[in-house]
Design a protein around this motif. Sequence first.
Motif, PDB file in Angstrom:
ATOM      1  N   GLY A   1       0.825  -1.209   0.000  1.00  0.00           N
ATOM      2  CA  GLY A   1       0.000   0.000   0.000  1.00  0.00           C
ATOM      3  C   GLY A   1       0.852   1.248   0.000  1.00  0.00           C
ATOM      4  N   GLY A   2       0.164   2.383  -0.041  1.00  0.00           N
ATOM      5  CA  GLY A   2       0.848   3.658  -0.227  1.00  0.00           C
ATOM      6  C   GLY A   2       1.854   3.975   0.858  1.00  0.00           C
ATOM      7  N   PHE A   3       1.489   3.693   2.118  1.00  0.00           N
ATOM      8  CA  PHE A   3       2.345   4.088   3.216  1.00  0.00           C
ATOM      9  C   PHE A   3       3.670   3.322   3.200  1.00  0.00           C
ATOM     10  CE2 PHE A   3       3.879   4.313   7.511  1.00  0.00           C
ATOM     11  CZ  PHE A   3       3.633   5.614   7.855  1.00  0.00           C
ATOM     12  N   ILE A   4       3.557   2.006   3.137  1.00  0.00           N
ATOM     13  CA  ILE A   4       4.747   1.153   3.122  1.00  0.00           C
ATOM     14  C   ILE A   4       5.616   1.478   1.910  1.00  0.00           C
ATOM     15  CG2 ILE A   4       5.511  -1.234   2.837  1.00  0.00           C
ATOM     16  CD1 ILE A   4       4.437  -0.672   5.554  1.00  0.00           C
ATOM     17  N   ALA A   5       4.947   1.610   0.762  1.00  0.00           N
ATOM     18  CA  ALA A   5       5.686   1.871  -0.468  1.00  0.00           C
ATOM     19  C   ALA A   5       6.403   3.218  -0.389  1.00  0.00           C
ATOM     20  CB  ALA A   5       4.735   1.835  -1.654  1.00  0.00           C
ATOM     21  N   GLY A   6       5.718   4.200   0.203  1.00  0.00           N
ATOM     22  CA  GLY A   6       6.333   5.516   0.343  1.00  0.00           C
ATOM     23  C   GLY A   6       7.558   5.454   1.243  1.00  0.00           C
ATOM     24  N   LEU A   7       7.453   4.686   2.337  1.00  0.00           N
ATOM     25  CA  LEU A   7       8.611   4.518   3.227  1.00  0.00           C
ATOM     26  C   LEU A   7       9.772   3.892   2.477  1.00  0.00           C
ATOM     27  CD1 LEU A   7       7.333   3.250   6.678  1.00  0.00           C
ATOM     28  CD2 LEU A   7       8.426   5.402   6.130  1.00  0.00           C
ATOM     29  N   MET A   8       9.419   2.910   1.629  1.00  0.00           N
ATOM     30  CA  MET A   8      10.463   2.206   0.886  1.00  0.00           C
ATOM     31  C   MET A   8      11.170   3.165  -0.070  1.00  0.00           C
ATOM     32  SD  MET A   8       9.563  -1.423  -0.654  1.00  0.00           S
ATOM     33  CE  MET A   8       9.134  -2.251   0.833  1.00  0.00           C
ATOM     34  N   ALA A   9      10.393   3.989  -0.738  1.00  0.00           N
ATOM     35  CA  ALA A   9      11.000   4.968  -1.633  1.00  0.00           C
ATOM     36  C   ALA A   9      11.849   5.954  -0.824  1.00  0.00           C
ATOM     37  CB  ALA A   9       9.912   5.719  -2.404  1.00  0.00           C
ATOM     38  N   GLY A  10      11.345   6.309   0.363  1.00  0.00           N
ATOM     39  CA  GLY A  10      12.105   7.201   1.233  1.00  0.00           C
ATOM     40  C   GLY A  10      13.446   6.576   1.609  1.00  0.00           C
ATOM     41  N   THR A  11      13.410   5.270   1.889  1.00  0.00           N
ATOM     42  CA  THR A  11      14.649   4.549   2.207  1.00  0.00           C
ATOM     43  C   THR A  11      15.631   4.628   1.052  1.00  0.00           C
ATOM     44  OG1 THR A  11      13.159   3.003   3.258  1.00  0.00           O
ATOM     45  CG2 THR A  11      15.476   2.406   3.219  1.00  0.00           C
ATOM     46  N   ALA A  12      15.109   4.469  -0.168  1.00  0.00           N
ATOM     47  CA  ALA A  12      15.973   4.526  -1.339  1.00  0.00           C
ATOM     48  C   ALA A  12      16.699   5.871  -1.391  1.00  0.00           C
ATOM     49  CB  ALA A  12      15.148   4.309  -2.602  1.00  0.00           C
ATOM     50  N   PHE A  13      15.937   6.946  -1.149  1.00  0.00           N
ATOM     51  CA  PHE A  13      16.562   8.269  -1.199  1.00  0.00           C
ATOM     52  C   PHE A  13      17.517   8.476  -0.037  1.00  0.00           C
ATOM     53  CE2 PHE A  13      13.210   9.094  -4.246  1.00  0.00           C
ATOM     54  CZ  PHE A  13      13.882   9.874  -5.170  1.00  0.00           C
ATOM     55  N   ALA A  14      17.159   7.915   1.148  1.00  0.00           N
ATOM     56  CA  ALA A  14      18.059   8.027   2.298  1.00  0.00           C
ATOM     57  C   ALA A  14      19.389   7.338   1.993  1.00  0.00           C
ATOM     58  CB  ALA A  14      17.403   7.420   3.531  1.00  0.00           C
ATOM     59  N   LEU A  15      19.307   6.161   1.345  1.00  0.00           N
ATOM     60  CA  LEU A  15      20.517   5.430   0.974  1.00  0.00           C
ATOM     61  C   LEU A  15      21.379   6.270   0.037  1.00  0.00           C
ATOM     62  CD1 LEU A  15      21.991   2.684   1.033  1.00  0.00           C
ATOM     63  CD2 LEU A  15      20.709   2.061  -1.004  1.00  0.00           C
ATOM     64  N   TYR A  16      20.712   6.928  -0.903  1.00  0.00           N
ATOM     65  CA  TYR A  16      21.423   7.785  -1.848  1.00  0.00           C
ATOM     66  C   TYR A  16      22.118   8.924  -1.103  1.00  0.00           C
ATOM     67  CZ  TYR A  16      22.339  10.140  -6.250  1.00  0.00           C
ATOM     68  OH  TYR A  16      22.956  10.705  -7.329  1.00  0.00           O
ATOM     69  N   ALA A  17      21.402   9.455  -0.070  1.00  0.00           N
ATOM     70  CA  ALA A  17      21.988  10.550   0.708  1.00  0.00           C
ATOM     71  C   ALA A  17      23.224  10.079   1.453  1.00  0.00           C
ATOM     72  CB  ALA A  17      20.950  11.102   1.691  1.00  0.00           C
ATOM     73  N   VAL A  18      23.207   8.845   1.973  1.00  0.00           N
ATOM     74  CA  VAL A  18      24.366   8.327   2.699  1.00  0.00           C
ATOM     75  C   VAL A  18      25.546   8.166   1.747  1.00  0.00           C
ATOM     76  CG1 VAL A  18      25.258   6.344   3.966  1.00  0.00           C
ATOM     77  CG2 VAL A  18      22.969   7.188   4.438  1.00  0.00           C
ATOM     78  N   ALA A  19      25.252   7.688   0.540  1.00  0.00           N
ATOM     79  CA  ALA A  19      26.341   7.401  -0.394  1.00  0.00           C
ATOM     80  C   ALA A  19      26.881   8.666  -1.055  1.00  0.00           C
ATOM     81  CB  ALA A  19      25.858   6.410  -1.448  1.00  0.00           C
ATOM     82  N   TYR A  20      25.991   9.562  -1.453  1.00  0.00           N
ATOM     83  CA  TYR A  20      26.427  10.703  -2.268  1.00  0.00           C
ATOM     84  C   TYR A  20      26.251  12.065  -1.594  1.00  0.00           C
ATOM     85  CZ  TYR A  20      26.761   7.430  -6.112  1.00  0.00           C
ATOM     86  OH  TYR A  20      27.118   6.386  -6.911  1.00  0.00           O
ATOM     87  N   GLY A  21      25.706  12.079  -0.363  1.00  0.00           N
ATOM     88  CA  GLY A  21      25.521  13.357   0.324  1.00  0.00           C
ATOM     89  C   GLY A  21      24.129  13.908   0.125  1.00  0.00           C
ATOM     90  N   THR A  22      23.717  14.769   1.070  1.00  0.00           N
ATOM     91  CA  THR A  22      22.337  15.264   1.045  1.00  0.00           C
ATOM     92  C   THR A  22      22.087  16.224  -0.111  1.00  0.00           C
ATOM     93  OG1 THR A  22      23.101  16.814   2.706  1.00  0.00           O
ATOM     94  CG2 THR A  22      21.761  14.989   3.466  1.00  0.00           C
ATOM     95  N   GLU A  23      23.133  16.948  -0.519  1.00  0.00           N
ATOM     96  CA  GLU A  23      22.905  17.886  -1.617  1.00  0.00           C
ATOM     97  C   GLU A  23      22.540  17.153  -2.890  1.00  0.00           C
ATOM     98  OE1 GLU A  23      26.028  20.708  -2.185  1.00  0.00           O
ATOM     99  OE2 GLU A  23      25.862  21.370  -0.086  1.00  0.00           O
ATOM    100  N   ALA A  24      23.260  16.046  -3.123  1.00  0.00           N
ATOM    101  CA  ALA A  24      22.956  15.250  -4.307  1.00  0.00           C
ATOM    102  C   ALA A  24      21.557  14.677  -4.219  1.00  0.00           C
ATOM    103  CB  ALA A  24      23.978  14.119  -4.442  1.00  0.00           C
ATOM    104  N   MET A  25      21.182  14.279  -3.009  1.00  0.00           N
ATOM    105  CA  MET A  25      19.837  13.720  -2.835  1.00  0.00           C
ATOM    106  C   MET A  25      18.778  14.784  -3.112  1.00  0.00           C
ATOM    107  SD  MET A  25      18.046  12.601   0.677  1.00  0.00           S
ATOM    108  CE  MET A  25      16.279  12.723   0.812  1.00  0.00           C
ATOM    109  N   ALA A  26      18.991  16.009  -2.562  1.00  0.00           N
ATOM    110  CA  ALA A  26      18.027  17.081  -2.790  1.00  0.00           C
ATOM    111  C   ALA A  26      17.911  17.377  -4.280  1.00  0.00           C
ATOM    112  CB  ALA A  26      18.441  18.333  -2.021  1.00  0.00           C
ATOM    113  N   ARG A  27      19.064  17.321  -4.994  1.00  0.00           N
ATOM    114  CA  ARG A  27      19.017  17.537  -6.453  1.00  0.00           C
ATOM    115  C   ARG A  27      18.206  16.453  -7.129  1.00  0.00           C
ATOM    116  NH1 ARG A  27      24.255  19.058  -6.193  1.00  0.00           N
ATOM    117  NH2 ARG A  27      25.051  17.027  -6.819  1.00  0.00           N
TER     118      ARG A  27
END
Lengths: 475, 140
Positions: free
Chosen positions: B37-63
Amino acid sequence: MDLSLHPHWTVWCIVVPLLAGGLAVLVPRWGKTIGLIGAVLTLIVVGGATLQLLSHGPQRIEIGSWGAPLGIQLQLDGPALMMLWTTALVSLPITVYARDYFQTPQQQIRFWPLWLLLWSTMNMLYLSADLFNLYITLELLSFVSVVLVALAGPNAVRAAIRYLLMNLLGSLGFLLAVALMYGAYGMLDINMLAEQVEATPLTGLALALMSIGLLVKSALFPLHVWLPPAHAGAPAPVSAVLSALVVKASFYLLLLLWLTLYSPLVTRELTTLVGLLGIGAILWGSLQALRASRLKQLVAYSTVAQLGYIGLAITLIDVAAWQPVLTFIIAHACAKGAMFLAAGNFQRAAGHDRMALISAALRALPVSVFAFALAGISLIGLPPSGGFLAKWLLLSAALDSGRWLIALALVGSGLLTALYVFRVLERAVRPGAALKPVGRVSPLMEWSALGLGLLAILLGFAGMWITQILAEWPV
Amino acid sequence: MIISLSLVLRTATRLIMPLLLIFSVYMLLRGHDKPGGGFIAGLMAGTAFALYAVAYGTEAMARLLRFEPHAFIGGGLLIALLGGVPALLLGEAFLTGLWWTFYIGDIAVKLSTVLIFDIGVYIVVLGVSSTIVLMLAEET
């Protein structure tokens, strides 16, 4: 009778401000415009809901077409409609006021979505007929209010945190009671529960928890300690909303639950206890208002005192039910809204709100002083104001049922109110040097305060209308 | 937040992030009558972006997010609410699920207003979790 006929307007009362709030997050630059349009549209849909009630009678809407034990129902009846109107009528001037009040874009960006969300939540609270959904609205109400209080800057954070903690405690009590009720009866819909509720110890415990939780949230003496710092420290439009509407919302809920769900358990002893607390609130609140060294503090303590009247009115629910309480809530909402907006104007002009030095600002803003005085007339209960009407209803109910103590408290407390209102007004006629204005008070800020003050007076003439609506469509 | 110097993490992120996002969409679509459902899926997508932030930094994630996280919250809320509106227009109660089935060959594709609501929830949750990640990163 088909209760689900034409359910649109009722739903729109919740959806319109919520939609506007979402838009305000999405396009923060247009926050001011979206806020005003959202406010006007909400007023219009509340009007629509009124027409709907007039033509079809009380409404029950099953959201998503899911029936009562499973789904959540909305319910539109007389008292809910009164609260919708009060909220809309008080919120519109506050919206106009807030457009000029917040100066930094940062505050504007944060204020508008929160404000519209708060409005939507209040409407949801009045309309909801499901215990758990009511818990959610209560929780949303406190979270949004806390952030709004904290908008005033770093100085208000302490008050905001205290507000948050006390209100969380209140919500927790309510939630526990909801869990107990669900465990005992297996359903959450108020109307279905009302048919099933029996006077068992478990239900009694639920009643106690729920009542204490709601009394904390409605700041009845001696559970009021969080209110004065939060209401005095918040930005002026936020103080106005919190004092005028948010504390009333939980009182409304308390009354609704006592009159419907728990009516077999609510005894004279219980209502008398609340009445005694009410007398305590009037005395303590008035005393503190007389001692307050800051104007907004004075107005906030006046709220504590005035909430005591609602406590008094609750002792009379067995003879008078909704009418005196609701009339009082409406009258106080308009008056207190006007007072806080006016106080905000003085604070803006003088750069502070210390009672000792405020008289120059009072002299410089005659329109706001007039608004403050009109609100004061309604708070004291002089005719023909809304406050007079409310007190008259209370007094006649008290005398009819032979409760002299309540009648005495009502009359005596009017004098106390007059003392602290005149403590402010007296400063407007003191001679002294002209004000060097620190901040600009726009004409709209003055006139929106005056509008609310006039509303508080004009309400005295709307008595018949309120009586009719409540008599025709009780809960 | 410091950009991770680990080559392993950065390379793995490039592979894992699309998988996470695709899986989140899968969770969103299957969620109507199965876990998801939407909530779980949204969290999962959020995790994906959080992972990106850890690897490449928050600025890259915001971009990578392109819009302010706040815009996701507001937009998602609007979409979720709009999902309830078609029912109103047809005279049903607000948020009533309306279904529309069509066939591609032999496969029945069922679309509903509930899906619109769920997509809205997905976007809101993504916005909220990204906001939290960005704010936490600012603090340190």
